[in-house]
Design a protein around this motif. Structure first.
Motif: not given
Lengths: 380, 1004
Positions: A16, A18-19, A22, A59, A91-92, A140-142, A179, A325, A327, A329
């Motif tokens: 993903r 994010r931020g 879409e 992921d 690990n992911h 495992s993841h870790a 990790n 992206m 910004k 502000e």
């Protein structure tokens, strides 16, 4: 050459972003698959003997079907030309009970025969008569196990090219403790000619120059992610092509090849002029995070807004940047410069003056924004 | 807004009334006391009064035991609504329907929510329904202006718009009548901003959250991101906790590993030191031996000196003896020549006897001397034995002391363990108490609730009953005419009412039952009998349910079923809690059992402690470690004592053997000396032997002297010669010995060499200083024990570390950290976006408000805007006599301009004031497009002005709905407008509707 391999890792399919908006998320997601296409093309072009995929190809252990299915289709599309390809759980996308790498999964069932999944610790794969691959998956993841140190050591009399492949972080990296820490010395201790790693997203070769007498003899390589995953990964976007000379006294030749499309830029502009300059740049392959920190009068503010719209685009039109992206502000309105209100009808002028009086008050931000709205609407 | 239809039943004096309104002017006429004002009130109540309000009390039916009901259809904001209210605290109800098509209505709201929904729809600035302090009809400027009661002129004139809680009406009026925003750019800005504000905020100024809200998308994303972040935070904390634990264990393990390494080094050093000390001891023994050797050599030197001196003396003596022998030989020769053989033999025999005696004495002396040597050896052995015995006794005492210390240490350790066990016992008691509490909780009765299957059955039955009832609810109506009045009990769809009458018309949806007291019962049912049977059957089933799960009398089935569902849910929760409790109880019982074992251990330890003796130490925690160390030291001391003791025993055995050997030697010596057991004093014996020897020697000397003195005697001479020769032999022997000893002097160099070699060897030993060597014994066993403990600790830590590493594989590690960071940043972005949106839309609203404010100030206030048309019409009405009706911004009537001045409204006649008030109301209704109810408002108006109003009302009615209630229809209608026999009549192309209330209202 004894053997040629292509080493890649950290595709992070299904990640993903994010931020981002879409459609930008989708753009970035699609770019990963295009990068994989280029990786396959490179492998075919150089007629490598094997493609080593050193973990975190997805992921998560169980990505959405559309992501793994698209990968299966890519493999199927190139199945007749692509050499043996080894997929290592990282690990992911660890080899957990619910992992799509588990034997009998739909993903496994649909993979071409030439694609092998490393689903057991210390798996041994013969690449050709003179080269062998040893690999251990993350389950495992870790974890704190040094998976490289657990690979089998070279037996006496074994003269083949030995390649190790694991996923984890070398001791010299921060946060290695959970990790899957890897001791770079493993390459020497375990008698490997090359240690193919995955996890860190930037291209990195440990002690490649060979001048350091204490450095490991054979290369320890992170190819990095084929497309950057976030800002601040300047070394991402590559794979490693590795050639093992017949003269065993010589080190393998490791060549960095670019496969990524995007350059991720993080910029801050503090004037309209700087913004205008960026707006004229070619940003078609750039993922741009642009912060605007300036105080502009309403017309300049309006222009800045238009330029930013031109860079970022919207739901109806593409911007000049591939992905942006923005910004704002810190993009403030200068209420000192107020000549623009002179041309307004009296009601609007009076309204502007009242809002300006509020601009330095408790809710000044709202008043300034209202002034910007007024400027925009009155100009339409 | 327009009213469409009004129906009132059992409403005060009106038993029944029903009418349909026209879109324009509606004149409802009828004689006094018909119930006209009650009808107006029913309309106000339908629109404004909550169905449970006590203010409905005046409208309880005058003649029947029925609750007042009213139904009003109205068209508002593109919707046609039907509001039904049955007024009463008990049995009251309300419903709001929206018309789907002419025959279909859908429910919009029920019960208490009806009023708020209705108020939202009409938008008259009414306070929130059900708010605090609301009693009776809610009041606002518009309720007074549009629905004001008969002759309420003053109230209308004084009603202030500013008294309203909401400025909604003011805004609407401002917008409608202000006439502002004439500039198209201003209008355009206002339109856009208004749309944006309406999109973002509701009428009360709150942020919209539903569909279409610009905040919705980002708010939903924020909610999702927060949920995700919360989950990831939990996972991250787990990861960090495991990592922290792992790191901490690794650190602890490293420390222990370092300690092990240190102990290994210490042990190696100690072993080396111990070996060095042993070697040093050996060297010291060698040195001691070498020193003894050197001493012996030096003593030999002294002895040689003495022997040299003795040799010289002996040589002198030998020379004397030789001379004497020679002299005696000469004399003997001469004597032999002169004496006879016989005499010499006698002398010789006596001398021989004496020499024998002397030899015996010498032998006895030698035996005694040997005996003394043996005795000395015996004394040494005895002394050594005594020493060993003393050491053994010391060791024994030390052993006993160590045993006592060990016992004390054990006692104190046991005491501490007892304290720990007692703490465990307390925990056991607490655990037991906890378990008992849980057991009690478990014994709690499960709430009486239907299980899921029963609940499903119940809901199926309820649905089936609803369907069955719908089948029978086809509508039935009955009219009953009786010869005289009877007491009737009506049961309509299960609702019972009683009345006494001789005729009745009634209807019901499904079933109607009329019981005529003393006559019989008439039952009319709608629908097919199968449906009734089915409904009955289902009712029976429901009754069965109700018998199991009783229903309150006032509770309807729906509420009852909801209650049962809630109870079932509670029961499920209860069962889950019971399950949890049961598990906890099992666990705690396990803990209690375990702790009981501890309790038994307590008793055991207490007994052990008692055996060990001593009182309990109150503060053992602080000294436990010291005590355990003491215990270890005691054990070591015991071990050392035991070793010493063993050595002592061995030494004692050796000493005993030596003692025995010495005693045997003494005995042998005694035997050799020919002593009896009675001769115990060896010294006396020795002295006696020496005395005897001396006597014997004297005798020999005497014999010799005799021989010497008897020169003339051949025998004496011969004896003297023999003696002298014997002496010479002895001297020769002594001389030989002395020479032999002295000859050793010739090996002096060799001895010096030997001595130097010994000294060199001694020097080469390189003895360390006493301090350097140290006097303390190195306790290797102790170090080995420490090392073993440290290694055990290390193994334990390794095991823990492996366990933690196992746990680490179950958490997210770096992946979760990455995801957490990404979601946290994304959430921050989203929250920033939300803030930006908030500022953006607040800015739009601020812009709108500011612009409206400016425009209002520019365009004049609402009062002036409303006042203008009122004034125009008022001037027309009064034929120019009064020109201007002055209204404040809040629409209160400030005054009327007359004769060039504005005068207070109270200074005008009642008729003029009511006309002014009516005009104000008409204009407001016209501007808002709202219906206006005029309940005999022009009672004080003369015919001329009534005539003006008759026309003016028609003019207003073209734009808004007006309902006039009057007893004088001719004031408002032309003769041609009046209906003949019909209930109502429409005229003026449908603009005017005259409704004859006499034909419409049935009085109670």
């Amino acid at each position: 050459m004894v053997v040629k391999v292509l080493h890649t890792a950290d595709w992070h399919l299904g990640r993903r972003f994010r931020g981002f908006r879409e459609h930008d998320e989708l753009e970035l997601s699609r770019a990963r698959f295009l990068a994989i296409e280029r990786i396959f093309a490179l492998a075919i072009q150089h007629q490598v003997d094997a493609v080593l995929c050193a973990g975190d190809l997805f992921d998560a252990p169980l990505p959405k079907e559309r992501h793994w299915h698209a990968l299966v289709e890519l493999f199927a599309k190139h199945a007749d030309k692509l050499p043996a390809t080894y997929l290592l759980p990282g690990n992911h996308d660890a080899l957990t009970a619910s992992s799509l790498y588990r034997e009998g999964s739909e993903f496994r069932r649909l993979l071409p025969d030439s694609v092998r999944v490393v689903d057991r610790p210390n798996s041994e794969f013969t690449i050709n008569d003179e080269a062998v691959l040893y690999a251990t998956p993350c389950q495992s993841h870790a974890g704190e196990l040094d998976l490289a140190m657990r690979l089998p050591a070279r037996e006496e009399g074994d003269t083949r090219v030995r390649i190790g492949m694991v996923h984890g972080q070398t001791f010299d990296m921060p946060g290695h403790q959970t990790n899957f820490p890897i001791d770079p010395e493993a390459v020497r201790v375990r008698g490997f000619d090359y240690l193919a790693l995955g996890d860190t997203h930037a291209y990195r070769v440990l002690a490649s120059a060979g001048d350091d007498k204490d450095a490991p003899r054979a290369p320890v390589v992170y190819p990095g992610s084929p497309e950057p995953n976030t800002f601040g990964e300047p070394g991402a976007g590559h794979v490693a092509l590795v050639f093992f000379p017949r003269d065993r006294g010589r080190r393998p030749i490791v060549r960095r090849e670019r496969v990524g499309r995007f350059t991720w830029r993080d910029e801050t502009v503090r004037s309209l002029t700087a913004l205008r300059t960026i707006a004229t740049e070619s940003l078609a392959d750039t993922v741009l995070r642009l912060r605007v920190e300036a105080t502009l009068d309403a017309p300049s503010h309006h222009e800045a807004t238009r330029l930013l719209e031109g860079i970022a685009g919207d739901d109806t039109a593409r911007g000049s940047a591939a992905v942006a992206m923005i910004k704002t502000e810190q993009l403030q309105l200068d209420t000192q410069e107020f000549a623009w209100v002179d041309a307004l009808p009296e009601s609007l002028r009076e309204t502007a003056n009242r809002l300006r009086a509020l601009a330095n008050g408790e809710d000044g931000a709202t008043a300034r924004r209202a002034l910007l709205h007024l400027h925009r609407l009155a100009g339409q | 807004m327009k009213f469409r239809k009004l129906s009132a039943t059992h409403f005060g004096c009106v038993d029944r009334a029903e009418m349909t309104f026209g879109p324009g002017l509606n004149v409802l006429f009828g004689p006094n006391d018909l119930g006209k004002s009650t009808l107006a009130a029913s309309l106000r109540c339908a629109l404004l009064l909550p169905h449970t309000s006590s203010a409905s009390a005046p409208y309880v039916s005058w003649s029947r035991d029925e609750l007042p009901e009213v139904t009003l259809d109205l068209h508002v904001a593109e919707q046609t609504l039907r509001v039904f209210k049955r007024f009463g605290r008990v049995g009251g109800s309300a419903l709001l329907h929206e018309m789907v098509d002419e025959s279909t209505w859908s429910v919009l709201a029920k019960s208490r929510s009806v009023d708020q929904k209705l108020r939202d729809a009409i938008g008259w600035g009414l306070p929130r329904a059900g708010g605090r302090g609301q009693k009776g009809l809610p009041e606002s400027f518009l309720t007074t202006a549009l629905l004001g009661e008969q002759a309420d002129v003053e109230r209308i004139l004084r009603a202030a718009l500013s008294d309203d809680k909401s400025d909604e009406v003011y805004s609407r009026l401002s917008e409608i009548v202000g006439g502002f925003a004439e500039d198209p750019r201003v209008r355009a800005v206002l339109d856009v901003v208004q749309k944006e504000v309406d999109r973002a905020f509701d009428k009360s100024g709150k942020r919209r959250r539903g569909r279409g809200s610009p905040f919705k998308d980002v708010a939903e994303k924020i909610t999702r991101a927060r949920d995700e972040l919360a989950e990831l935070t939990t996972r991250l904390r787990e990861t960090e906790a495991v990592e922290e634990q792992s790191l901490s264990l690794a650190r602890a393990r490293d420390e222990i590993a370092a300690e092990v390494a240190r102990l290994v080094d210490t042990l190696r050093d100690a072993e080396e030191a111990s070996d060095a000390r042993a070697a040093e001891k050996e060297k010291r023994a060698t040195a001691q031996r070498l020193r003894s050797e050197l001493t012996r050599l030096r003593e030999d030197d002294a002895r040689l000196e003495a022997a040299q001196h003795e040799l010289e003396e002996t040589e002198a003596l030998a020379r004397d003896v030789e001379e004497r022998v020679a002299a005696l030989q000469e004399r003997l020769k001469r004597s032999q020549e002169r004496d006879g053989e016989e005499s010499r033999r006698a002398l010789s025999r006596r001398r021989t006897d004496r020499e024998d005696a002397r030899a015996q004495a010498e032998a006895a002396l030698h035996a005694l001397q040997r005996c003394r040597v043996t005795r000395d050896a015996l004394r040494d052995a005895t002394a050594r034995l005594e020493d060993i015995k003393t050491r053994e006794a010391d060791a024994d005492r030390a052993f006993r002391a160590a045993e006592a210390t060990s016992r004390e240490a054990k006692r104190r350790v046991e005491q501490k363990r007892l304290a720990g066990a007692r703490a465990a016992l307390m925990s056991a008691k607490a655990a037991k108490a906890n378990a008992d509490a849980k057991r009690r909780a478990l014994r709690e009765a499960a709430p009486d609730a239907p299980d899921a299957e029963v609940l499903r059955d119940l809901e199926t039955t309820l649905r089936a009953l609803s369907v069955a009832r719908a089948k029978t609810a086809v509508g039935v109506e009955a009219r009953l005419e009786l010869a005289r009045a009877y007491r009737l009990t009506l049961v309509r769809d299960g609702k019972k009412t009683s009345l006494e009458t001789e005729s009745i018309t009634t209807k019901a949806d499904g079933e109607l039952k009329i019981e005529i007291a003393g006559v019989g019962t008439l039952t009319i049912r709608g629908g097919q009998s199968e449906s009734h049977a089915e409904a009955q059957n289902l009712e029976a089933q429901l009754n069965e349910f109700e018998s199991r799960f009783p229903r309150d009398d006032e509770e309807d089935r729906e509420a009852w079923a909801r209650g049962l569902r809630a109870r079932a849910q509670e029961a499920e929760t209860f069962a889950a809690r019971q399950e949890t409790l049961r598990k906890e109880l099992e666990h705690q019982e396990g803990v209690a059992a375990l702790l009981s074992d501890h309790a038994r251990e307590v008793e055991l330890r207490a007994a052990q402690l008692k055996e060990l003796g001593g009182a309990e130490d109150a503060d053992l925690d602080a000294t436990l470690a010291a005590l355990e160390a003491e215990e270890r030291d005691s054990a070591l001391a015991l071990k050392r004592m035991a070793t010493t003791r063993t050595e002592a025993v061995v030494a004692l055995a050796e000493a005993s053997a030596i003692d025995a050997a010495a005693r045997a030697a003494v005995e042998a010596a005694r035997a050799a000396a020919g002593l009896t057991n009675q001769d115990t004093d060896l010294a006396v014996l020795l002295d006696r032997a020496k005395t005897d020897l001396a006597a014997r020697e004297r005798e020999v000397e005497a014999s010799n002297a005799e021989l010497d003195g008897d020169e003339g005697s051949e025998q004496d001479l011969a004896r003297a010669l023999d003696d002298a020769m014997a002496e010479r032999d002895a001297v020769q022997q002594a001389l030989s010995r002395a020479r032999a000893i002295v000859a050793e002097r010739s090996r002096e160099e060799e001895r010096d060499t030997q001595a130097r070699a010994l000294q060199a060897e001694l020097d080469a030993l390189d003895l360390a200083d006493e301090e350097e060597v140290g006097s303390d014994e190195i306790d290797l066993d102790d170090i080995r024990a420490q090392l073993a403990r440290a290694r055990e600790d290390l193994d334990d830590r390794d095991a823990e570390l492996r366990k933690t590493e196992g746990a680490l594989s179950q958490v997210g590690g770096a992946m979760v950290r990455e995801q957490h960071r990404a979601v946290r940043l994304a959430l921050k972005d989203l929250e920033e976006r939300e803030r930006e949106l908030e500022i953006d839309f607040r800015a739009q609203r601020l812009l709108l408000m500011t612009l409206q404010e400016v425009e209002q100030e520019r365009g004049g206030h609402v009062g002036r805007a409303i006042g203008q048309p009122v004034s125009e019409r008022f001037e027309q009405l009064t034929a120019g006599r009064y020109k201007n009706v002055v209204l404040a911004d809040a629409l209160t009537a400030e005054g009327i301009s007359a004769a060039g001045a504005t005068r207070d409204v109270n200074r005008f006649s009642v008729g003029t004031r009511e006309q002014a008030a009516t005009l104000i109301r008409l204009v407001i209704a016209e501007q808002l497009g709202a219906p206006l109810l005029l309940d005999d408002h022009l009672t004080q108006t003369d015919d001329t002005r009534l005539s003006w109003f008759r026309h003016a009302l028609r003019e207003f009615a073209e734009r808004t709905q007006i309902i006039v209630i009057t007893c004088r229809p001719e004031d408002y209608l032309f003769a041609s407008d009046l209906p003949d026999d019909a209930t109502f009549k429409d005229s003026a192309g449908g603009l005017v509707r005259a409704i004859d209330l006499e034909k419409t209202i049935t009085r109670a």
